[in-house]
Design an enzyme around this catalytic site. Structure first.
Site, PDB file in Angstrom:
ATOM      1  N   ASP A 150       0.508  -0.763  -0.454  1.00 41.56           N
ATOM      2  CA  ASP A 150      -0.273   0.306   0.062  1.00 41.56           C
ATOM      3  C   ASP A 150       0.904   1.341   0.369  1.00 41.56           C
ATOM      4  O   ASP A 150       0.528   2.725  -1.153  1.00 41.56           O
ATOM      5  CB  ASP A 150      -1.233  -0.186   1.010  1.00 41.56           C
ATOM      6  N   ASN A 173      -6.315   5.010  11.066  1.00 47.23           N
ATOM      7  CA  ASN A 173      -7.887   4.523  11.987  1.00 47.23           C
ATOM      8  C   ASN A 173      -8.298   3.678  12.444  1.00 47.23           C
ATOM      9  O   ASN A 173      -8.686   3.102  13.631  1.00 47.23           O
ATOM     10  CB  ASN A 173      -8.085   4.901  10.962  1.00 47.23           C
ATOM     11  N   GLN A 216       3.930   9.488   5.187  1.00 52.73           N
ATOM     12  CA  GLN A 216       4.991   9.877   3.953  1.00 52.73           C
ATOM     13  C   GLN A 216       5.541  11.321   3.822  1.00 52.73           C
ATOM     14  O   GLN A 216       6.710  10.998   3.561  1.00 52.73           O
ATOM     15  CB  GLN A 216       4.498   8.955   2.365  1.00 52.73           C
ATOM     16  N   ASP A 276      -5.040   9.453   4.823  1.00 50.80           N
ATOM     17  CA  ASP A 276      -5.185  10.186   6.303  1.00 50.80           C
ATOM     18  C   ASP A 276      -3.964  11.192   6.517  1.00 50.80           C
ATOM     19  O   ASP A 276      -2.810  11.667   6.197  1.00 50.80           O
ATOM     20  CB  ASP A 276      -5.286   9.417   7.372  1.00 50.80           C
TER      21      ASP A 276
END
Length: 286
Positions: free
Chosen positions: A68, A185, A243, A142
């Site tokens: 991901d 989350n 990131q 997020d």
């Protein structure tokens, strides 16, 4: 479809090898291939290499090999008309739902135009303050505010659509998209939200008050978070999709709003979202 952009996890030899093989195959089919800069250098490509932020501008399709994180690093900058095919190279991934074993068949369908994309909402985040340049960041998962391990509990003031919600005391706060609901989350006790819903989730991280629970709101509402003084000598950071990040002070305001741009993810023809949840979260296993 005339050009394909490729990005791979550069610390995973299998991902790089697969990326190189795929590039060679696409060229034999008469397609132009370009590479994310670090990926190209890692597999010995010297031409048609671009920064992640520019890769999507040179491709009609983006393919990522990794997990991901690799997909996020590309998707956050991708134009909203360029589909992204994420190939999972063996890591836990909710976004990269196509396994390497499935990839050849899925690629054939994509190149033939026989595929389905799922649009995912993104958010824009800005940090406003006396020493900020107002730069806007786009996120697919997020925006998270965290304290460091040695910091005390931090207090954050939250407003939604200009209306005061509450002050939250704890280790931090997460604002996530439905796509990001299965990321940080989920670890913080937030809800799983179907990825195409028009929602935004605000989840406190280790709240001081147990009555501070996650909030699910319509995604057209703007959210603003500020640090409540005193925060002297506190080390507090905002991170974007895990990131990018920067330190925050009590003079800063983090503003999050829905972006006009979406991310188009190519769907696996052999599974749906609930199949992914069952597999990744091991539901139903003894």
């Amino acid at each position: 479809m005339r050009s394909v952009g490729i990005a791979a996890k550069i610390t995973a030899p299998a991902a790089l090898e697969y990326a190189k093989r795929t590039a060679d195959d696409l060229r034999r089919r008469g397609l132009a291939v370009c590479f994310e800069e670090a990926t190209g250098h890692a597999i010995g490509e010297t031409k048609n290499c671009f920064a992640r932020a520019e890769l999507g501008a040179h491709a009609d399709l983006l393919i990522t090999f990794g997990g991901d994180g690799t997909l996020l690093s590309v998707a956050r900058h991708a134009p909203d008309h360029v589909p992204i095919l994420g190939v999972n190279m063996g890591t836990l991934g909710f976004l990269t739902e196509v396994r390497r074993e499935e990839f050849p068949a899925v690629l054939e369908r994509v190149l033939a135009g026989n595929y389905v994309v799922e649009p995912r909402v993104t958010f824009n985040a800005r940090v406003h303050g006396p020493e900020r340049d107002g730069k806007e960041y786009r996120v697919l998962n997020d925006v998270a505010i965290n304290k460091t391990a040695l910091s005390r509990i931090i207090e954050m003031r939250v407003t939604v659509a200009g209306q005061f919600v509450s002050t939250f005391r704890g280790d931090g706060l997460i604002v996530c998209t439905p796509t990001g609901s299965t990321a940080y989350n989920l670890s913080a006790g937030g809800p799983i939200v179907y990825p195409t819903m028009g929602a935004v989730v605000i989840t406190p991280i280790c709240p001081h008050m147990l009555t501070n629970r996650p909030l699910v709101l319509p995604d057209e509402l703007d959210i603003e978070i500020s640090i409540v003084p005193p925060s002297d000598r506190q080390e507090i950071y905002v991170t974007l999709d895990g990131q990018e990040g920067m330190p925050l002070t009590e003079n800063d305001r983090v503003c999050v709003r829905k972006s006009e741009e979406r991310v188009l993810l190519v769907q696996s023809p052999d599974k749906n979202y609930f199949d992914v949840l069952r597999t990744k979260l091991k539901w139903g296993e003894g």
